[in-house]
Design a protein around this motif. Structure first.
Motif, PDB file in Angstrom:
ATOM      1  N   PHE A  23       0.828  -1.198   0.000  1.00 24.76           N
ATOM      2  CA  PHE A  23       0.000   0.000   0.000  1.00 24.76           C
ATOM      3  C   PHE A  23       0.866   1.253   0.000  1.00 24.76           C
ATOM      4  CE2 PHE A  23      -2.974  -2.840   2.690  1.00 24.76           C
ATOM      5  CZ  PHE A  23      -3.479  -3.454   1.545  1.00 24.76           C
ATOM      6  N   ASN A  24       0.435   2.247  -0.755  1.00 27.89           N
ATOM      7  CA  ASN A  24       1.260   3.445  -0.931  1.00 27.89           C
ATOM      8  C   ASN A  24       1.126   4.435   0.206  1.00 27.89           C
ATOM      9  OD1 ASN A  24       1.229   2.260  -3.733  1.00 27.89           O
ATOM     10  ND2 ASN A  24       2.480   4.075  -4.098  1.00 27.89           N
ATOM     11  N   VAL A  25       2.271   4.965   0.618  1.00 29.73           N
ATOM     12  CA  VAL A  25       2.356   6.019   1.621  1.00 29.73           C
ATOM     13  C   VAL A  25       2.374   7.362   0.898  1.00 29.73           C
ATOM     14  CG1 VAL A  25       3.858   7.075   3.357  1.00 29.73           C
ATOM     15  CG2 VAL A  25       3.565   4.571   3.290  1.00 29.73           C
ATOM     16  N   LEU A  26       1.518   8.280   1.327  1.00 32.15           N
ATOM     17  CA  LEU A  26       1.537   9.631   0.785  1.00 32.15           C
ATOM     18  C   LEU A  26       2.130  10.620   1.782  1.00 32.15           C
ATOM     19  CD1 LEU A  26      -0.496   8.168  -1.128  1.00 32.15           C
ATOM     20  CD2 LEU A  26      -1.663  10.370  -1.355  1.00 32.15           C
ATOM     21  N   HIS A  27       1.898  10.328   3.065  1.00 29.18           N
ATOM     22  CA  HIS A  27       2.348  11.211   4.144  1.00 29.18           C
ATOM     23  C   HIS A  27       2.344  10.395   5.434  1.00 29.18           C
ATOM     24  CE1 HIS A  27      -1.980  11.224   3.981  1.00 29.18           C
ATOM     25  NE2 HIS A  27      -1.974  12.059   2.953  1.00 29.18           N
ATOM     26  N   LEU A  28       2.729  10.996   6.543  1.00 26.86           N
ATOM     27  CA  LEU A  28       2.872  10.247   7.798  1.00 26.86           C
ATOM     28  C   LEU A  28       1.585   9.546   8.209  1.00 26.86           C
ATOM     29  CD1 LEU A  28       5.042  12.531  10.102  1.00 26.86           C
ATOM     30  CD2 LEU A  28       5.746  10.553   8.754  1.00 26.86           C
ATOM     31  N   GLU A  29       0.453  10.226   8.021  1.00 33.06           N
ATOM     32  CA  GLU A  29      -0.813   9.632   8.440  1.00 33.06           C
ATOM     33  C   GLU A  29      -1.094   8.331   7.698  1.00 33.06           C
ATOM     34  OE1 GLU A  29      -0.701  13.669   9.813  1.00 33.06           O
ATOM     35  OE2 GLU A  29      -0.379  12.844   7.798  1.00 33.06           O
ATOM     36  N   THR A  30      -0.715   8.266   6.422  1.00 36.12           N
ATOM     37  CA  THR A  30      -0.894   7.020   5.677  1.00 36.12           C
ATOM     38  C   THR A  30      -0.049   5.908   6.276  1.00 36.12           C
ATOM     39  OG1 THR A  30      -0.843   8.462   3.723  1.00 36.12           O
ATOM     40  CG2 THR A  30      -1.113   6.123   3.350  1.00 36.12           C
ATOM     41  N   LEU A 257      -7.177  15.190   9.864  1.00 35.84           N
ATOM     42  CA  LEU A 257      -6.332  14.130   9.331  1.00 35.84           C
ATOM     43  C   LEU A 257      -6.540  12.809  10.081  1.00 35.84           C
ATOM     44  CD1 LEU A 257      -3.061  16.161   8.740  1.00 35.84           C
ATOM     45  CD2 LEU A 257      -4.650  15.304   7.008  1.00 35.84           C
ATOM     46  N   ALA A 258      -6.841  12.894  11.374  1.00 38.04           N
ATOM     47  CA  ALA A 258      -7.091  11.672  12.143  1.00 38.04           C
ATOM     48  C   ALA A 258      -8.306  10.930  11.614  1.00 38.04           C
ATOM     49  CB  ALA A 258      -7.276  12.005  13.620  1.00 38.04           C
ATOM     50  N   ALA A 259      -9.312  11.659  11.166  1.00 40.13           N
ATOM     51  CA  ALA A 259     -10.498  11.010  10.593  1.00 40.13           C
ATOM     52  C   ALA A 259     -10.122  10.239   9.333  1.00 40.13           C
ATOM     53  CB  ALA A 259     -11.563  12.062  10.285  1.00 40.13           C
ATOM     54  N   GLY A 260      -9.291  10.854   8.502  1.00 43.72           N
ATOM     55  CA  GLY A 260      -8.829  10.159   7.299  1.00 43.72           C
ATOM     56  C   GLY A 260      -7.966   8.971   7.635  1.00 43.72           C
ATOM     57  N   ARG A 261      -7.070   9.140   8.582  1.00 43.61           N
ATOM     58  CA  ARG A 261      -6.165   8.054   8.980  1.00 43.61           C
ATOM     59  C   ARG A 261      -6.956   6.854   9.493  1.00 43.61           C
ATOM     60  NH1 ARG A 261      -2.209   9.713  13.670  1.00 43.61           N
ATOM     61  NH2 ARG A 261      -4.218   9.767  14.751  1.00 43.61           N
ATOM     62  N   ASP A 262      -7.963   7.107  10.325  1.00 43.62           N
ATOM     63  CA  ASP A 262      -8.753   6.014  10.897  1.00 43.62           C
ATOM     64  C   ASP A 262      -9.506   5.248   9.809  1.00 43.62           C
ATOM     65  OD1 ASP A 262      -7.836   6.833  13.355  1.00 43.62           O
ATOM     66  OD2 ASP A 262      -9.712   7.803  13.963  1.00 43.62           O
ATOM     67  N   ALA A 263     -10.115   5.985   8.872  1.00 37.03           N
ATOM     68  CA  ALA A 263     -10.884   5.327   7.812  1.00 37.03           C
ATOM     69  C   ALA A 263      -9.976   4.515   6.896  1.00 37.03           C
ATOM     70  CB  ALA A 263     -11.646   6.382   7.013  1.00 37.03           C
TER      71      ALA A 263
END
Length: 284
Positions: A23-30, A257-263
């Motif tokens: 899976f691709n990382v775009l930034h730390l949250e990913t 960003l936490a909402a995106g990270r969790d999903a």
């Protein structure tokens, strides 16, 4: 747990007939979400940084070192991979930085030039014990991978692997990059013929456009490494839109960003279980 070599994870998955999520990382949250998904499921994962991602961050080292650190600190088995590097020098730098594998993408080159440059990357990687993935065929936009003549030929693939010494091969079998609908049809017969012809694990790029059941069938036909980026980005950005709609006055970007990270983490965990339970002798 320390970083796990990509080769180890690929060999284990291939031996068991399972799929391995990359899976691709775009930034730390990913990166944080993907590692959390691996820890939650007990499945291994490959974190991938693309040449485009490096360009977005302006340099390889900041995002690479952060991703390597997150992977190294995880209790899960995590490998770090450079994805779609058309710049051979970038692949060499990633090898020196400690990546477990790199993809040198010379698919746009003539066969002989692709072989020559890929061999140079493989030679540099060998001294560090790093696996090299390459690509043969064209895995392009929505039309490119479905046009005549761009899918990977099994005989040419066998010759390419023999002449380059790569440890994994990305094949064009009908998927396309950047699809937001899961409607692509991959050629299961071609996958099986490639699996018979090629002695290294096969990689499916553009998996975001392929539905669950067809990916499972593809794994059973011989795919091993399953790359996903766009589909997970859809989960991330969708959750952010929903959070902003529900909290229109928020100014704390961490909450957004936490909402995106969790999903993203929830869907990544589902995919890891799907791929990892899709062995040829298993049911899903």
């Amino acid at each position: 747990m320390t970083l796990t070599p990509t080769r180890t994870l690929l060999d284990e998955a291939a031996e068991a007939g399972r799929g391995l999520g990359a899976f691709n990382v775009l930034h730390l949250e990913t990166a944080e979400a993907l590692v959390a998904a691996a820890e939650r499921t007990g499945r291994p994962v490959i974190l991938q940084l693309s040449e485009n991602c490096v360009g977005y961050h302006g340099a390889l080292e900041p995002i690479a070192l952060a991703t390597l650190s997150i992977a190294d600190a995880s209790s899960a088995r995590v490998a770090v991979h450079l994805d779609h590097a058309e710049d051979a020098q970038l692949a060499l730098r990633a090898i020196d930085l400690g990546f477990g594998s790199v993809m040198y993408d010379g698919a746009k080159l003539e066969f002989a030039e692709n072989v020559a440059t890929t061999r140079r990357v493989v030679a540099h990687a060998a001294s560090a014990g790093v696996l090299v993935e390459a690509e043969l065929g064209e895995i392009g936009g929505k039309d490119g991978a479905h046009a005549p003549g761009v899918r990977t030929d099994p005989d040419e693939a066998a010759r390419f692997v023999a002449e380059t010494g790569v440890g994994a091969l990305a094949v064009a079998v009908g998927s396309s990059h950047a699809m937001v609908e899961r409607v692509a049809a991959i050629d299961l017969d071609l996958i099986a013929r490639l699996r018979s012809a090629v002695p290294v694990p096969l990689v499916l790029h553009g998996s975001s456009g392929v539905g669950d059941e067809l990916i499972v069938e593809g794994i059973r036909a011989g795919l091993v490494k399953i790359n996903v980026s766009t589909h997970l980005n859809v989960q991330f950005t969708g959750a952010i839109r929903a959070y902003l709609d529900a909290h229109p006055t928020t100014v704390d970007s961490r909450k957004v960003l936490a909402a995106g990270r969790d999903a993203l983490g929830v869907e990544a965990a589902r995919l890891l279980d799907l791929f990892g339970s899709a062995g040829r002798d298993r049911t899903v």
